[in-house]
Enzyme design. Structure first.
Site, short mmCIF file in Angstrom:
data_model
loop_
_atom_site.label_atom_id
_atom_site.label_comp_id
_atom_site.label_asym_id
_atom_site.label_seq_id
_atom_site.Cartn_x
_atom_site.Cartn_y
_atom_site.Cartn_z
N TYR A 52 0.84 -1.21 0.00
CA TYR A 52 0.00 0.00 0.00
C TYR A 52 0.88 1.27 0.00
O TYR A 52 0.63 2.21 -0.77
CB TYR A 52 -0.91 -0.04 1.23
N ILE A 57 -8.70 8.10 8.35
CA ILE A 57 -10.03 8.65 8.09
C ILE A 57 -11.05 7.53 8.37
O ILE A 57 -10.83 6.38 7.98
CB ILE A 57 -10.14 9.12 6.62
P1 NAP Z 1 -13.32 2.44 1.06
O1 NAP Z 1 -14.37 2.97 1.98
O2 NAP Z 1 -12.83 1.05 1.26
O3 NAP Z 1 -13.84 2.65 -0.45
C1 NAP Z 1 -13.02 2.25 -1.51
C2 NAP Z 1 -13.65 2.67 -2.81
O4 NAP Z 1 -12.79 2.27 -3.88
C3 NAP Z 1 -15.00 2.03 -3.05
O5 NAP Z 1 -15.86 2.98 -3.62
C4 NAP Z 1 -14.68 0.92 -4.05
O6 NAP Z 1 -15.75 0.66 -4.95
C5 NAP Z 1 -13.55 1.55 -4.84
N1 NAP Z 1 -12.73 0.55 -5.51
C6 NAP Z 1 -11.92 -0.39 -4.95
N2 NAP Z 1 -11.34 -1.13 -5.90
C7 NAP Z 1 -11.78 -0.65 -7.11
C8 NAP Z 1 -11.53 -0.99 -8.47
N3 NAP Z 1 -10.69 -1.98 -8.80
N4 NAP Z 1 -12.15 -0.27 -9.44
C9 NAP Z 1 -12.99 0.74 -9.12
N5 NAP Z 1 -13.28 1.09 -7.85
C10 NAP Z 1 -12.68 0.41 -6.86
O7 NAP Z 1 -12.02 3.36 1.11
P2 NAP Z 1 -11.78 4.85 1.63
O8 NAP Z 1 -11.28 4.77 3.01
O9 NAP Z 1 -12.91 5.72 1.28
O10 NAP Z 1 -10.51 5.22 0.72
C11 NAP Z 1 -10.61 5.99 -0.47
C12 NAP Z 1 -9.20 6.37 -0.90
O11 NAP Z 1 -8.56 7.08 0.15
C13 NAP Z 1 -8.31 5.17 -1.19
O12 NAP Z 1 -7.47 5.44 -2.28
C14 NAP Z 1 -7.49 5.03 0.08
O13 NAP Z 1 -6.26 4.39 -0.15
C15 NAP Z 1 -7.32 6.49 0.47
N6 NAP Z 1 -7.02 6.68 1.87
C16 NAP Z 1 -7.87 6.29 2.84
C17 NAP Z 1 -7.52 6.50 4.17
C18 NAP Z 1 -8.42 6.09 5.31
O14 NAP Z 1 -7.96 6.21 6.46
N7 NAP Z 1 -9.62 5.65 5.07
C19 NAP Z 1 -6.29 7.11 4.49
C20 NAP Z 1 -5.46 7.50 3.46
C21 NAP Z 1 -5.82 7.30 2.15
P3 NAP Z 1 -16.83 -0.54 -4.74
O15 NAP Z 1 -17.20 -0.60 -3.31
O16 NAP Z 1 -17.94 -0.08 -5.64
O17 NAP Z 1 -16.15 -1.77 -5.24
#
Ligand code: NAP
Length: 244
Positions: free
Chosen positions: A154, A187
């Site tokens: 990651y 987050i």
């Molecule tokens: P999440 O709640 O797990 O949601 C992930 C999203 O990505 C979902 O909408 C999922 O779509 C989509 N996705 C996953 N694989 C995919 C693929 N192959 N093609 C198209 N869509 C795909 O994650 P989140 O926490 O909101 O994270 C969003 C972004 O922020 C990510 O890049 C993550 O690395 C980054 N981030 C998150 C955090 C944190 O603490 N949460 C911190 C730093 C960075 P479906 O459900 O429709 O499959």
């Protein structure tokens, strides 16, 4: 305001992507909501976004697939006429120590988080270049800046995304296309659901709490707007001070 602009947001069905889609819609942008598997959630996001009086449509796409990404960008352009803002937010984790990490855990995380962003940029940038305008916002992570034990795949994907951001920013600057990254810390989303407030990780955040998807969406909205037109190649941390 973003009235008349078209924003394509990947991973818009849940979490941070959903919050970004809502925020951009609330500012008047029409939104193309790209989801992977969560169709029902994406349709709900579209319904709520439309309450702001904007157009909102959903598009299924595995962003890690180059051809599928191309077809999706073409479908969005066909449906909305253009694309002004690309938010590369889709992301996954497959955590484990590098000592025992399976090859497919490394490949799949790189494929979605890094190659997925490349795929979307590759297919949207000709549109931006022709218009001599565009905004690309990549959702990286503080882990891409700091590294994190148990997340070599990651962290590598997010560090790569930062390198991609800066290179694209340099290549497209002459065409008035800005490319920036946001590096969130912890987050509250499905991705981090198991983290408790009492966790040492949360305690190590100077502001003493996890962030919300809406707080990340505020930064994305800032970068998407006209007023941020002199910012490119930047990485904005939103992490409660975690990575300072
Ligand atoms: P999440 O709640 O797990 O949601 C992930 C999203 O990505 C979902 O909408 C999922 O779509 C989509 N996705 C996953 N694989 C995919 C693929 N192959 N093609 C198209 N869509 C795909 O994650 P989140 O926490 O909101 O994270 C969003 C972004 O922020 C990510 O890049 C993550 O690395 C980054 N981030 C998150 C955090 C944190 O603490 N949460 C911190 C730093 C960075 P479906 O459900 O429709 O499959």
């Amino acid at each position: 305001m973003l009235k008349g602009k078209v924003a394509l947001i990947t991973g818009a069905s849940r979490g941070i992507g959903r919050a970004i889609a809502m925020k951009l819609a609330s500012l008047g942008a029409d939104v193309a909501l790209v989801y992977g598997g969560s169709r029902e959630s994406a349709l709900k996001v579209a319904d709520i976004a439309r309450q702001y009086g904007v157009r909102a449509e959903v598009f299924q796409c595995d962003v890690s697939d180059f051809e599928e990404a191309g077809k999706t960008v073409a479908a969005v352009k066909e449906a909305f006429g253009t694309i002004d803002i690309l938010v590369n937010n889709a992301g996954i984790t497959k955590d484990g120590l590098v000592l025992t990490m399976r090859e497919d855990a490394f490949d799949s995380v790189l494929d979605v988080n890094l190659k997925g962003a490349f795929n979307m940029i590759r297919h949207t940038s000709p549109i931006f270049v022709r218009k001599r305008a565009g905004r690309i916002i990549n959702i990286a992570s503080v882990v891409g800046l700091m590294g994190n034990a148990g997340q070599a795949n990651y962290a590598a994907s997010k560090a790569g995304l930062i390198g991609l951001t800066k290179s694209v920013a340099r290549e497209l600057a002459a065409r008035n296309v800005c490319c920036n990254a946001i590096a969130p810390g912890f987050i509250e989303t499905d991705m981090t659901r198991e983290l408790k407030d009492s966790s040492p990780l949360i305690k190590s955040i100077p502001l003493g709490r996890a962030g919300t998807p809406e707080e990340v969406a505020e930064v994305a909205a800032f970068l998407a707007q006209q007023s941020a037109g002199y910012i490119t190649g930047e990485v904005i941390r939103i992490d409660g001070g975690l990575a300072m």
